[in-house]
Design a protein around this motif. Structure first.
Motif, PDB file in Angstrom:
ATOM      1  N   ALA A   1     -23.595  56.539  21.314  1.00 24.37           N
ATOM      2  CA  ALA A   1     -22.591  57.203  20.483  1.00 24.37           C
ATOM      3  C   ALA A   1     -21.210  57.111  21.115  1.00 24.37           C
ATOM      4  CB  ALA A   1     -22.983  58.672  20.269  1.00 24.37           C
ATOM      5  N   ALA A   2     -21.128  57.350  22.419  1.00 26.83           N
ATOM      6  CA  ALA A   2     -19.840  57.266  23.109  1.00 26.83           C
ATOM      7  C   ALA A   2     -19.320  55.838  23.114  1.00 26.83           C
ATOM      8  CB  ALA A   2     -19.989  57.789  24.538  1.00 26.83           C
ATOM      9  N   LEU A   3     -20.214  54.889  23.317  1.00 29.78           N
ATOM     10  CA  LEU A   3     -19.818  53.475  23.352  1.00 29.78           C
ATOM     11  C   LEU A   3     -19.154  53.058  22.044  1.00 29.78           C
ATOM     12  CD1 LEU A   3     -19.947  50.635  24.686  1.00 29.78           C
ATOM     13  CD2 LEU A   3     -22.224  50.399  23.678  1.00 29.78           C
ATOM     14  N   LEU A   4     -19.723  53.474  20.921  1.00 26.19           N
ATOM     15  CA  LEU A   4     -19.203  53.067  19.620  1.00 26.19           C
ATOM     16  C   LEU A   4     -17.960  53.847  19.203  1.00 26.19           C
ATOM     17  CD1 LEU A   4     -22.554  52.604  17.649  1.00 26.19           C
ATOM     18  CD2 LEU A   4     -21.133  50.851  18.732  1.00 26.19           C
ATOM     19  N   SER A   5     -17.804  55.048  19.745  1.00 22.95           N
ATOM     20  CA  SER A   5     -16.671  55.883  19.321  1.00 22.95           C
ATOM     21  C   SER A   5     -15.323  55.310  19.753  1.00 22.95           C
ATOM     22  CB  SER A   5     -16.830  57.302  19.873  1.00 22.95           C
ATOM     23  OG  SER A   5     -16.647  57.335  21.282  1.00 22.95           O
ATOM     24  N   VAL A   6     -15.287  54.587  20.865  1.00 23.85           N
ATOM     25  CA  VAL A   6     -14.006  54.096  21.385  1.00 23.85           C
ATOM     26  C   VAL A   6     -13.457  52.943  20.550  1.00 23.85           C
ATOM     27  CG1 VAL A   6     -12.803  53.177  23.399  1.00 23.85           C
ATOM     28  CG2 VAL A   6     -14.558  54.933  23.689  1.00 23.85           C
ATOM     29  N   PRO A   7     -14.233  51.871  20.294  1.00 23.43           N
ATOM     30  CA  PRO A   7     -13.689  50.841  19.394  1.00 23.43           C
ATOM     31  C   PRO A   7     -13.419  51.369  17.995  1.00 23.43           C
ATOM     32  CG  PRO A   7     -15.990  50.383  19.950  1.00 23.43           C
ATOM     33  CD  PRO A   7     -15.527  51.465  20.866  1.00 23.43           C
ATOM     34  N   ALA A   8     -14.150  52.411  17.567  1.00 26.38           N
ATOM     35  CA  ALA A   8     -13.850  53.026  16.270  1.00 26.38           C
ATOM     36  C   ALA A   8     -12.448  53.625  16.281  1.00 26.38           C
ATOM     37  CB  ALA A   8     -14.883  54.107  15.938  1.00 26.38           C
ATOM     38  N   ALA A   9     -12.085  54.268  17.390  1.00 28.58           N
ATOM     39  CA  ALA A   9     -10.728  54.812  17.515  1.00 28.58           C
ATOM     40  C   ALA A   9      -9.690  53.695  17.526  1.00 28.58           C
ATOM     41  CB  ALA A   9     -10.623  55.650  18.792  1.00 28.58           C
ATOM     42  N   ALA A  10     -10.038  52.561  18.147  1.00 30.18           N
ATOM     43  CA  ALA A  10      -9.121  51.412  18.152  1.00 30.18           C
ATOM     44  C   ALA A  10      -8.910  50.885  16.737  1.00 30.18           C
ATOM     45  CB  ALA A  10      -9.681  50.309  19.055  1.00 30.18           C
ATOM     46  N   LEU A  11      -9.973  50.873  15.941  1.00 27.27           N
ATOM     47  CA  LEU A  11      -9.860  50.437  14.545  1.00 27.27           C
ATOM     48  C   LEU A  11      -8.960  51.373  13.751  1.00 27.27           C
ATOM     49  CD1 LEU A  11     -13.548  49.402  13.743  1.00 27.27           C
ATOM     50  CD2 LEU A  11     -11.557  47.877  13.783  1.00 27.27           C
ATOM     51  N   VAL A  12      -9.126  52.671  13.965  1.00 28.98           N
ATOM     52  CA  VAL A  12      -8.314  53.650  13.234  1.00 28.98           C
ATOM     53  C   VAL A  12      -6.853  53.525  13.637  1.00 28.98           C
ATOM     54  CG1 VAL A  12      -7.850  56.114  12.937  1.00 28.98           C
ATOM     55  CG2 VAL A  12     -10.198  55.258  12.808  1.00 28.98           C
ATOM     56  N   PHE A  13      -6.587  53.347  14.932  1.00 33.07           N
ATOM     57  CA  PHE A  13      -5.185  53.145  15.340  1.00 33.07           C
ATOM     58  C   PHE A  13      -4.603  51.920  14.653  1.00 33.07           C
ATOM     59  CE2 PHE A  13      -2.181  50.701  17.843  1.00 33.07           C
ATOM     60  CZ  PHE A  13      -1.121  51.592  17.897  1.00 33.07           C
ATOM     61  N   THR A  14      -5.371  50.836  14.603  1.00 32.15           N
ATOM     62  CA  THR A  14      -4.882  49.610  13.968  1.00 32.15           C
ATOM     63  C   THR A  14      -4.556  49.856  12.496  1.00 32.15           C
ATOM     64  OG1 THR A  14      -6.229  48.280  15.481  1.00 32.15           O
ATOM     65  CG2 THR A  14      -5.396  47.189  13.508  1.00 32.15           C
ATOM     66  N   ALA A  15      -5.426  50.636  11.816  1.00 31.61           N
ATOM     67  CA  ALA A  15      -5.180  50.949  10.409  1.00 31.61           C
ATOM     68  C   ALA A  15      -3.909  51.776  10.250  1.00 31.61           C
ATOM     69  CB  ALA A  15      -6.371  51.698   9.829  1.00 31.61           C
ATOM     70  N   ILE A  16      -3.715  52.755  11.145  1.00 28.81           N
ATOM     71  CA  ILE A  16      -2.502  53.577  11.088  1.00 28.81           C
ATOM     72  C   ILE A  16      -1.272  52.726  11.362  1.00 28.81           C
ATOM     73  CG2 ILE A  16      -1.264  55.474  12.208  1.00 28.81           C
ATOM     74  CD1 ILE A  16      -3.966  56.808  12.698  1.00 28.81           C
ATOM     75  N   TYR A  17      -1.387  51.820  12.328  1.00 29.98           N
ATOM     76  CA  TYR A  17      -0.263  50.936  12.633  1.00 29.98           C
ATOM     77  C   TYR A  17       0.047  50.018  11.453  1.00 29.98           C
ATOM     78  CZ  TYR A  17       2.697  47.482  14.838  1.00 29.98           C
ATOM     79  OH  TYR A  17       3.748  46.655  15.118  1.00 29.98           O
ATOM     80  N   ALA A  18      -1.002  49.542  10.765  1.00 33.63           N
ATOM     81  CA  ALA A  18      -0.785  48.676   9.597  1.00 33.63           C
ATOM     82  C   ALA A  18       0.002  49.409   8.521  1.00 33.63           C
ATOM     83  CB  ALA A  18      -2.127  48.201   9.043  1.00 33.63           C
TER      84      ALA A  18
ATOM     85  N   THR B   1      -7.442  42.367  17.047  1.00 33.30           N
ATOM     86  CA  THR B   1      -8.233  41.634  18.035  1.00 33.30           C
ATOM     87  C   THR B   1      -8.039  42.185  19.437  1.00 33.30           C
ATOM     88  OG1 THR B   1      -8.074  39.617  16.705  1.00 33.30           O
ATOM     89  CG2 THR B   1      -8.689  39.370  19.018  1.00 33.30           C
ATOM     90  N   ALA B   2      -6.781  42.430  19.796  1.00 33.97           N
ATOM     91  CA  ALA B   2      -6.489  42.919  21.143  1.00 33.97           C
ATOM     92  C   ALA B   2      -7.015  44.336  21.353  1.00 33.97           C
ATOM     93  CB  ALA B   2      -4.983  42.875  21.393  1.00 33.97           C
ATOM     94  N   MET B   3      -6.795  45.216  20.370  1.00 37.17           N
ATOM     95  CA  MET B   3      -7.217  46.610  20.509  1.00 37.17           C
ATOM     96  C   MET B   3      -8.734  46.741  20.588  1.00 37.17           C
ATOM     97  SD  MET B   3      -4.811  48.891  20.796  1.00 37.17           S
ATOM     98  CE  MET B   3      -5.620  50.395  20.246  1.00 37.17           C
ATOM     99  N   VAL B   4      -9.436  46.121  19.678  1.00 37.71           N
ATOM    100  CA  VAL B   4     -10.896  46.244  19.656  1.00 37.71           C
ATOM    101  C   VAL B   4     -11.505  45.580  20.894  1.00 37.71           C
ATOM    102  CG1 VAL B   4     -13.014  45.641  18.432  1.00 37.71           C
ATOM    103  CG2 VAL B   4     -11.013  46.441  17.154  1.00 37.71           C
ATOM    104  N   GLY B   5     -10.968  44.424  21.269  1.00 41.75           N
ATOM    105  CA  GLY B   5     -11.519  43.715  22.421  1.00 41.75           C
ATOM    106  C   GLY B   5     -11.477  44.539  23.692  1.00 41.75           C
ATOM    107  N   VAL B   6     -10.310  45.085  24.030  1.00 39.75           N
ATOM    108  CA  VAL B   6     -10.202  45.839  25.274  1.00 39.75           C
ATOM    109  C   VAL B   6     -10.913  47.180  25.180  1.00 39.75           C
ATOM    110  CG1 VAL B   6      -8.012  47.000  24.729  1.00 39.75           C
ATOM    111  CG2 VAL B   6      -8.597  46.504  27.113  1.00 39.75           C
ATOM    112  N   HIS B   7     -10.955  47.779  23.986  1.00 37.28           N
ATOM    113  CA  HIS B   7     -11.579  49.093  23.881  1.00 37.28           C
ATOM    114  C   HIS B   7     -13.096  49.041  23.801  1.00 37.28           C
ATOM    115  CE1 HIS B   7      -7.411  50.434  23.201  1.00 37.28           C
ATOM    116  NE2 HIS B   7      -7.865  51.547  23.725  1.00 37.28           N
TER     117      HIS B   7
END
Length: 361
Positions: free
Chosen positions: A156-173, A187-193
């Motif tokens: 659950a913790a592992l998946l929550s972090v890239p999920a937050a990266a996806l949400v940030f990307t959506a907000i930035y879009a 690509t950059a956000m999800v990859g590193v997160h």
């Protein structure tokens, strides 16, 4: 992943502020049930969750100071939503992380004040909701054991972090203040997160496992999940007799012991271990610098705070200045967090007590 002022434009920041405020309001109502039991009484575990919730907020604050290296020139830190949701419940978990973000923004100039709604939406709501949904789904299909709870916490913790990266990307879009292709940001956000998520998962699983080993009844996500103990009698497995509940005084003393160990651990992490944390920029900072997202970053409103950048102003020794700032942060967070959760539980407890009081003529 603290978003500073200037990354997201004013209209989208305002919308996320409304979303965050609504989520906090809903969480306050939900936390009354998690902290104060049901409307028919206070015996469903809330009396144990309330003192733990303030500690969880302080612990998350402390561990967020411990940036760990994840790639060349990049670090990560705990977000905490999964840990909070599993230990004290999803609604209380949102409040825990929100308290941490508020303290960091006001006192330490970490995370923009105009971006507070963005940060709560991304780091508190997204991580907590995603982690708890994944966690509950896993514990329903896994064996009903403590190890399963720990394993589910990891995933659950592992998946929550890239999920937050996806949400940030959506907000930035929707409201990014710079013209950077969304595909590059994604690509950059999800990859590193994803890499940061591994660290989040390890910290979360170790912490949940440690608390379960000592007091499984204090872990919200473990309630009712442990299979009954089996005994072999006459060649057949039978359920062992239920253990006699410990006296209330013993349970209270045990809870205080867990709380004491937890707060000492948080103080040591923030006051001493944090000095050895990675100095590399975290995932969002690195991506923002490399892709140019930070071109319009503005000065933080609390940049002149005596605790800005997690260092006590006018203290010459860097180790001492950082350690003092960490200790102060843990202390303030546990006081503010405990006050919020005490008030929430008290508000829930009073109507319940009134329902049990006979009407007088």
């Amino acid at each position: 992943m603290h978003v500073p002022d200037g990354f997201i434009n004013a209209p989208v920041s305002a919308v996320t502020g409304v979303v965050a405020a609504a989520a906090v309001a809903v969480s306050l109502r939900g936390a009354r049930r998690e902290l104060g039991g049901t409307s028919h009484g206070l015996s469903s575990g809330g009396e144990k969750t309330a003192p733990l919730a303030g500690l969880v907020a302080a612990f998350i604050f402390a561990v967020q100071m411990l940036n760990f290296p994840v790639a060349a020139g990049t670090s990560g830190h705990l977000l905490g939503g999964a840990l909070a949701a599993i230990l004290v419940g999803p609604y209380t978990g949102v409040l825990c992380v929100s308290v941490v973000l508020l303290m960091q923004g006001i006192l330490f100039a970490d995370g923009g004040l105009t971006a507070l709604g963005v940060n709560i939406t991304d780091m508190a709501i997204t991580t907590t909701v995603v982690a708890y949904l994944v966690f509950r789904g896993l514990v329903k299909v896994l064996p009903r054991t403590r190890r399963s709870v720990t394993a589910a916490s990891f995933v659950a913790a592992l998946l929550s972090v890239p999920a937050a990266a996806l949400v940030f990307t959506a907000i930035y879009a929707l409201g990014g203040t710079t013209d950077v292709p969304i595909s590059k940001v994604l690509t950059a956000m999800v990859g590193v997160h994803i890499l940061i998520g591994v660290g989040e998962a390890v910290i979360t699983a170790l912490t949940v496992g440690a608390v379960i080993a000592v007091r499984p009844d204090l872990v919200h996500g473990a309630r009712g999940l442990t299979a009954p103990l089996k005994l072999r009698v006459g060649g057949e497995l039978v359920d062992a007799p239920a253990a006699t509940p410990a006296p209330a005084a013993a349970r209270s003393g045990s809870t205080r012991k867990v709380w004491g160990i937890g707060i000492v651990t948080a103080l040591l992490l923030a006051g001493f271990v944090s000095f050895y944390a990675s100095a590399s920029p975290d995932g969002l900072e690195k991506v923002a610098h490399d892709k140019g997202i930070d071109a319009k970053t503005t000065q933080h409103a609390s940049s002149d705070s005596p605790l800005a950048d997690y260092s006590v102003k006018d203290v010459g020794d860097a180790r001492l200045a950082g350690g003092l700032a960490g200790v102060i942060g843990v202390g303030v967070t546990v006081v503010v967090g405990s006050g919020v959760f005490w008030a929430v539980r008290r508000r829930r407890a009073e109507p319940a007590a009134a329902e049990r009081t006979p009407e007088t003529v």
